[in-house]
Design a protein around this motif. Sequence first.
Motif, short mmCIF file in Angstrom:
data_model
loop_
_atom_site.label_atom_id
_atom_site.label_comp_id
_atom_site.label_asym_id
_atom_site.label_seq_id
_atom_site.Cartn_x
_atom_site.Cartn_y
_atom_site.Cartn_z
N ARG A 9 0.82 -1.18 -0.16
CA ARG A 9 -0.02 0.02 -0.14
C ARG A 9 0.86 1.34 -0.17
O ARG A 9 0.54 2.26 -0.66
CB ARG A 9 -0.79 0.20 1.24
CG ARG A 9 -2.01 -0.81 1.31
CD ARG A 9 -3.03 -0.36 2.21
NE ARG A 9 -4.14 -1.34 2.36
CZ ARG A 9 -5.32 -1.22 3.11
NH1 ARG A 9 -5.50 -0.06 3.59
NH2 ARG A 9 -6.11 -2.17 2.95
N ALA A 13 0.81 4.01 -2.75
CA ALA A 13 0.53 5.35 -2.64
C ALA A 13 1.72 6.21 -3.16
O ALA A 13 1.58 7.53 -3.58
CB ALA A 13 0.52 5.48 -1.07
N CYS A 17 1.34 9.12 -5.84
CA CYS A 17 1.39 10.59 -5.32
C CYS A 17 2.58 11.28 -6.29
O CYS A 17 2.56 12.40 -6.72
CB CYS A 17 1.98 10.89 -3.92
SG CYS A 17 0.55 10.54 -2.77
N VAL A 151 -5.35 6.82 -2.39
CA VAL A 151 -4.44 6.99 -1.20
C VAL A 151 -5.23 7.53 -0.27
O VAL A 151 -5.95 8.46 -0.14
CB VAL A 151 -3.08 7.97 -1.67
CG1 VAL A 151 -2.38 8.16 -0.41
CG2 VAL A 151 -2.44 7.32 -2.86
N ARG A 155 -1.52 8.52 4.40
CA ARG A 155 -0.53 7.24 4.02
C ARG A 155 0.68 7.79 3.14
O ARG A 155 1.78 7.25 3.37
CB ARG A 155 -1.24 6.27 3.16
CG ARG A 155 -0.63 5.07 2.84
CD ARG A 155 -1.29 3.86 2.17
NE ARG A 155 -2.23 3.45 2.94
CZ ARG A 155 -3.52 2.90 2.57
NH1 ARG A 155 -3.90 2.74 1.45
NH2 ARG A 155 -4.48 2.54 3.45
N TYR A 156 0.46 8.89 2.46
CA TYR A 156 1.43 9.62 1.86
C TYR A 156 1.04 11.06 1.97
O TYR A 156 -0.08 11.43 2.10
CB TYR A 156 1.80 9.35 0.42
CG TYR A 156 3.12 8.99 0.13
CD1 TYR A 156 3.73 7.78 0.67
CD2 TYR A 156 4.15 9.77 -0.41
CE1 TYR A 156 5.15 7.35 0.34
CE2 TYR A 156 5.51 9.37 -0.68
CZ TYR A 156 5.98 8.50 -0.34
OH TYR A 156 7.32 8.06 -0.53
#
Lengths: 168, 168
Positions: A9, A13, A17, A151, A155-156
Amino acid sequence: MSRLDSFIRRLEAQRACLDLAACLVAELDGDVLELGLGNGRTYDHLRQLFPGRRIYVCERRVAAHPECIPPAELLLLGDMRDTLQAARVLLGRQVVLAHLDPATGERAASGALAAELAPLIVPLLRSGGVLVSEPAINQVALTPLPLPDSVAPGRYNLYRFVSCQSSA
Amino acid sequence: MSRLDSFIRRLEAQRACLDLAACLVAELDGDVLELGLGNGRTYDHLRQLFPGRRIYVCERRVAAHPECIPPAELLLLGDMRDTLQAARVLLGRQVVLAHLDPATGERAASGALAAELAPLIVPLLRSGGVLVSEPAINQVALTPLPLPDSVAPGRYNLYRFVSCQSSA
């Protein structure tokens, strides 16, 4: 969720991004800055996203896959706390996209390092430039941007730098 | 495709194959064997897939995340070419799922190691047991199984061991 699940994941992500950030800065001239080379996978992705830009890479000691080693003139070797200071002359405010992912393997340590580095990164960004970061960054000059749909929040992270001197 | 893209695909394929293999062996009694611990991410995934089974792990030297270190009695420490030989007494033909992913970072080296290890793994498998492997394995006792829909041919591999002594 296993650590394998969460690692997948995280990588998905990161990629989503970076891909979005590449679109966001498409109209801006300038360089790319990768903070940490590691095995060079993300650097390789950046090379494909930005074939026409210089990609500067900060790294303490290069240990990447042989196919993912940046040209010597774009490598900023040493402790990032020192090299980012020195890079102000070299990079001016010419960075349109910076990617920070210390991934120390330890959440608190990554967060502390990111907090230390962020004030050194901001002066390198041009107005409208984007910082993609895995630990969240708390800097007044950086405005959080919406994440890609895939996302989950936190997470980011994506930030836009807008200079006070700019009308943008 | 960047190295980041291909790494993500590889991890997704690994996970999909392990998840499918877990279903395939659900009706069989026996142990799980992880060949190589690394950082322990895949081991953690196996722990979640097989909460009720013993998971033996072969590794030369443990360097995993502290939360992903197997109990000492299930660790087979040393060169796999030696430990797998010795494991015949311990594991008999009680392994229902083995996972091999040497990931030496070098395709030819991974393939050569897998070819060397495969004949040592087969005698540990029970009839009907499954080997999940990243380098393809060419062993007459191992029958390739269909991959999950999301996995392109060759990206990861699933094999069923059927003993000649068995009617299965």
